[in-house]
Write a protein that holds these residues in place. Structure first.
Motif, PDB file in Angstrom:
ATOM      1  N   SER A  10       9.529 -67.331  25.197  1.00 27.83           N
ATOM      2  CA  SER A  10       9.726 -66.567  23.955  1.00 27.83           C
ATOM      3  C   SER A  10       8.406 -66.452  23.205  1.00 27.83           C
ATOM      4  CB  SER A  10      10.714 -67.297  23.034  1.00 27.83           C
ATOM      5  OG  SER A  10      12.002 -67.233  23.519  1.00 27.83           O
ATOM      6  N   CYS A  11       8.337 -65.423  22.382  1.00 29.54           N
ATOM      7  CA  CYS A  11       7.216 -65.234  21.487  1.00 29.54           C
ATOM      8  C   CYS A  11       7.157 -66.410  20.513  1.00 29.54           C
ATOM      9  CB  CYS A  11       7.466 -63.943  20.705  1.00 29.54           C
ATOM     10  SG  CYS A  11       6.022 -63.083  20.243  1.00 29.54           S
ATOM     11  N   PRO A  12       6.059 -67.006  20.169  1.00 28.71           N
ATOM     12  CA  PRO A  12       4.676 -66.703  20.556  1.00 28.71           C
ATOM     13  C   PRO A  12       4.145 -67.693  21.592  1.00 28.71           C
ATOM     14  CG  PRO A  12       4.631 -68.104  18.635  1.00 28.71           C
ATOM     15  CD  PRO A  12       6.058 -68.062  19.111  1.00 28.71           C
ATOM     16  N   GLN A  38       5.439 -56.763  28.309  1.00 25.67           N
ATOM     17  CA  GLN A  38       4.359 -55.943  27.730  1.00 25.67           C
ATOM     18  C   GLN A  38       3.911 -56.499  26.384  1.00 25.67           C
ATOM     19  OE1 GLN A  38       5.294 -51.738  27.338  1.00 25.67           O
ATOM     20  NE2 GLN A  38       5.807 -51.545  29.498  1.00 25.67           N
ATOM     21  N   ASN A  39       4.883 -57.017  25.638  1.00 26.42           N
ATOM     22  CA  ASN A  39       4.563 -57.570  24.316  1.00 26.42           C
ATOM     23  C   ASN A  39       3.568 -58.715  24.436  1.00 26.42           C
ATOM     24  OD1 ASN A  39       4.701 -58.245  21.601  1.00 26.42           O
ATOM     25  ND2 ASN A  39       6.554 -59.470  21.841  1.00 26.42           N
ATOM     26  N   GLU A  42       0.086 -57.423  25.473  1.00 23.53           N
ATOM     27  CA  GLU A  42      -0.701 -56.847  24.372  1.00 23.53           C
ATOM     28  C   GLU A  42      -1.287 -57.945  23.489  1.00 23.53           C
ATOM     29  OE1 GLU A  42       2.299 -54.461  22.528  1.00 23.53           O
ATOM     30  OE2 GLU A  42       2.453 -53.150  24.282  1.00 23.53           O
ATOM     31  N   TYR A  64       2.734 -59.272  34.813  1.00 24.27           N
ATOM     32  CA  TYR A  64       1.291 -59.041  34.760  1.00 24.27           C
ATOM     33  C   TYR A  64       0.512 -60.325  35.058  1.00 24.27           C
ATOM     34  CZ  TYR A  64       3.273 -55.209  32.114  1.00 24.27           C
ATOM     35  OH  TYR A  64       4.043 -54.144  31.721  1.00 24.27           O
TER      36      TYR A  64
ATOM     37  N   TYR B  11       0.482 -49.848  12.867  1.00 21.70           N
ATOM     38  CA  TYR B  11       1.366 -50.757  12.131  1.00 21.70           C
ATOM     39  C   TYR B  11       1.599 -50.253  10.702  1.00 21.70           C
ATOM     40  CZ  TYR B  11       0.201 -53.484  16.167  1.00 21.70           C
ATOM     41  OH  TYR B  11       0.028 -53.872  17.461  1.00 21.70           O
ATOM     42  N   ASP B  80       9.634 -50.954  29.871  1.00 25.22           N
ATOM     43  CA  ASP B  80       9.573 -52.230  29.160  1.00 25.22           C
ATOM     44  C   ASP B  80      10.967 -52.862  29.077  1.00 25.22           C
ATOM     45  OD1 ASP B  80       8.323 -54.250  27.809  1.00 25.22           O
ATOM     46  OD2 ASP B  80       8.270 -53.231  25.859  1.00 25.22           O
ATOM     47  N   ARG B  92      20.895 -70.817  20.831  1.00 21.34           N
ATOM     48  CA  ARG B  92      20.520 -69.542  20.199  1.00 21.34           C
ATOM     49  C   ARG B  92      21.709 -68.957  19.423  1.00 21.34           C
ATOM     50  NH1 ARG B  92      15.614 -67.161  21.811  1.00 21.34           N
ATOM     51  NH2 ARG B  92      14.608 -68.358  23.459  1.00 21.34           N
ATOM     52  N   ARG B 210       8.334 -50.262  20.042  1.00 22.10           N
ATOM     53  CA  ARG B 210       6.950 -49.979  20.450  1.00 22.10           C
ATOM     54  C   ARG B 210       5.946 -50.815  19.673  1.00 22.10           C
ATOM     55  NH1 ARG B 210       7.197 -49.816  24.855  1.00 22.10           N
ATOM     56  NH2 ARG B 210       5.024 -49.285  25.013  1.00 22.10           N
ATOM     57  N   ARG B 212       6.667 -53.622  17.995  1.00 14.75           N
ATOM     58  CA  ARG B 212       7.095 -55.038  17.973  1.00 14.75           C
ATOM     59  C   ARG B 212       7.229 -55.563  16.541  1.00 14.75           C
ATOM     60  NH1 ARG B 212       7.338 -53.786  23.307  1.00 14.75           N
ATOM     61  NH2 ARG B 212       5.300 -53.482  24.201  1.00 14.75           N
ATOM     62  N   ARG B 220       4.201 -65.492  10.856  1.00 12.67           N
ATOM     63  CA  ARG B 220       3.886 -66.585  11.800  1.00 12.67           C
ATOM     64  C   ARG B 220       2.530 -66.345  12.485  1.00 12.67           C
ATOM     65  NH1 ARG B 220       7.144 -65.520  16.746  1.00 12.67           N
ATOM     66  NH2 ARG B 220       5.378 -64.113  17.038  1.00 12.67           N
ATOM     67  N   LEU B 287      13.779 -68.894  17.231  1.00 13.40           N
ATOM     68  CA  LEU B 287      14.375 -67.873  18.110  1.00 13.40           C
ATOM     69  C   LEU B 287      13.342 -66.900  18.671  1.00 13.40           C
ATOM     70  CD1 LEU B 287      17.478 -67.109  15.876  1.00 13.40           C
ATOM     71  CD2 LEU B 287      17.592 -67.937  18.229  1.00 13.40           C
ATOM     72  N   GLY B 288      12.142 -66.920  18.095  1.00 15.15           N
ATOM     73  CA  GLY B 288      11.097 -66.005  18.564  1.00 15.15           C
ATOM     74  C   GLY B 288      11.162 -64.647  17.893  1.00 15.15           C
ATOM     75  N   ARG B 293      14.165 -58.018  14.944  1.00 13.56           N
ATOM     76  CA  ARG B 293      13.531 -58.159  16.263  1.00 13.56           C
ATOM     77  C   ARG B 293      14.572 -58.547  17.323  1.00 13.56           C
ATOM     78  NH1 ARG B 293      10.016 -56.358  19.629  1.00 13.56           N
ATOM     79  NH2 ARG B 293       9.108 -57.869  21.025  1.00 13.56           N
TER      80      ARG B 293
END
Lengths: 70, 363
Positions: A10-12, A38-39, A42, A64, B11, B80, B92, B210, B212, B220, B287-288, B293
């Motif tokens: 998961s991000c980050p 992709q996230n 980037e 990738y 952005y 994607d 979660r 696109r 994010r 964060r 949760l990220g 999101r």
């Protein structure tokens, strides 16, 4: 070469993994990072380039592979 | 300045677009300062499906359907779309429910918080402090190895659960509305026309997928990586809605109110607003991503995010069935969070700290 597998995290977490590796990489070794989104691609590419690395990206079945050289 | 614009224009423009679309929705019928609110809208859907009995907040919000479908379409188009799941799904689900309980105590998700600030609601600025604090604590846990673990690749059928459910909901709303519950008064009865709301959701879903956009992730990343691009997006939403509201005030002759009192669908129970958004911030870091999101990720194939969204829907039902949600102030009452609600918020904070301590990445 430092190898990192950040696929499906998961991000980050991928970026955090890379940040910690760059911080410890005092010898200037190449870093190979596997990513699945992709996230993450980037974010990690932007971060590595800002830290002075040259980044090459290859697409793979799982996502990738980034190779970063300084 | 040139490099700032070059690096951040996408952005900033995204923020302007989201702000304008949200403002347009309020002109078309959504409640004031509620062009978008992921928490409120999922709560309305929860009510419309009969999961809770709060008659004033029941409606199938097409904006949610649009966001999921927009994210789905653009993720397919841009290669994607990636069906994954299996990263601590039960946890979660619970975290999603807690995000909702926290957001409904404040009366808004982080997106609505931003829109409320742009609408002159000073209560939201106080609550923002709680959101930032929650994210800050989350960053400390992340830096100490917090992780919910890896997800795994899944069949396509897992990845399309969110878009398929969204389409089914849209189908039922259009052809079998009698199956659903709809508010006749209160915020649930105030809404833009269905097609306008759907298109608005599609636009914002595409932008979110696109660029994010993530309200928790933006703050964060500024804290952890000194990456500020998403913060500029948040600020541009605030500035856009502020300017749009000022123009509207100028045209209508009704001055804009920068105040704590008299704000739409809001209360001034600051302590519990701060605690509520602290929970949203901390749980979103775990949760990220923030509620918005999570919706976008659910549309992009993440089964884990879909489970989180389902947790939020159940959390909304719990909030209203058990009287945990904040009550909006009105002419006869100051509103705020009930004693039961306050206790549950504290329990959520304790639970989140336990989760933060227990879920550490294996070396």
């Amino acid at each position: 070469m430092i190898k990192l597998d950040a696929r499906n995290l998961s991000c980050p977490e991928p970026l955090l993994m890379l940040k910690n590796a760059i911080k410890k990489n005092k010898q200037g070794e190449d870093i190979c990072l596997l990513l699945s989104s992709q996230n993450a691609l980037e974010n990690c590419k932007r971060f590595a380039e800002k830290a002075g690395y040259t980044v090459s990206v290859a697409e793979a079945e799982y996502g990738y592979q980034l190779v970063m050289k300084i | 300045m040139k490099s700032f614009i070059k690096n951040n224009w996408a952005y900033i423009l995204s923020g302007v677009a989201i702000g304008l679309v949200a403002f347009a929705l309020t002109l078309l019928g959504n409640p004031a300062n509620m062009g978008f609110c992921i928490a409120c809208f999922l709560r309305d859907i929860s009510g419309s499906l009969g999961f809770h009995g709060a008659k004033v907040v029941q409606y199938v919000r097409p904006e949610i359907i649009g966001i999921v479908m927009g994210a789905f379409a653009i993720s397919l188009l841009k290669r994607d779309f990636k069906p994954t799941a299996g990263s601590a799904p039960a946890l979660r689900f619970v975290l999603g429910a807690m995000v909702m309980i926290g957001a409904l105590a404040f009366l808004g998700c982080p997106l609505r918080m931003v829109l409320r600030i742009g609408g002159g609601d000073l209560n939201a600025i106080i609550a923002l402090l709680g959101f930032i604090a929650g994210i800050g604590v989350g960053v400390i846990f992340l830096n100490n190895g917090f992780s919910l673990g890896r997800s795994y690749d899944q069949p396509k059928a897992e990845g399309v659960v969110a878009p398929v459910i969204s389409l089914v909901l849209l189908f039922v709303v259009i052809f079998f509305p009698a199956l659903l519950l709809f508010s006749e008064s209160g915020p649930g009865s105030m809404h833009a026309p269905i097609w306008a709301a759907l298109v608005a959701g599609l636009i914002v879903g595409i932008i979110g997928q696109r660029t994010r956009v993530c309200f928790a992730g933006g703050i964060r990343d500024a804290m952890m990586f000194k990456q500020f691009h998403m913060v500029w997006c948040l600020l541009s939403i605030i500035i856009t809605t502020l300017v749009a509201n000022l123009i509207k005030a100028n045209i209508t002759g009704t001055p804009m109110s920068f105040s704590f009192d008299g704000q739409p669908v809001a209360h001034s129970d600051h302590i519990w607003s701060v605690v509520g958004l602290f929970i949203v911030g901390l749980a979103s870091v775990f949760l990220g991503g923030c509620p918005f999101r999570q919706l976008v990720l659910a549309g992009s194939g993440s089964g884990d995010s879909m489970v989180t969204v389902l947790g939020m829907i159940v959390g909304a039902a719990l909030s209203h069935n058990l009287g945990l949600a904040g009550a909006a102030a009105n002419a006869t009452s100051a509103g705020g969070v009930s004693d039961t609600g306050s206790i549950v918020l504290i329990v959520c904070v304790v639970f989140l700290f336990i989760v933060g301590i227990c879920c550490r990445r294996k070396a």
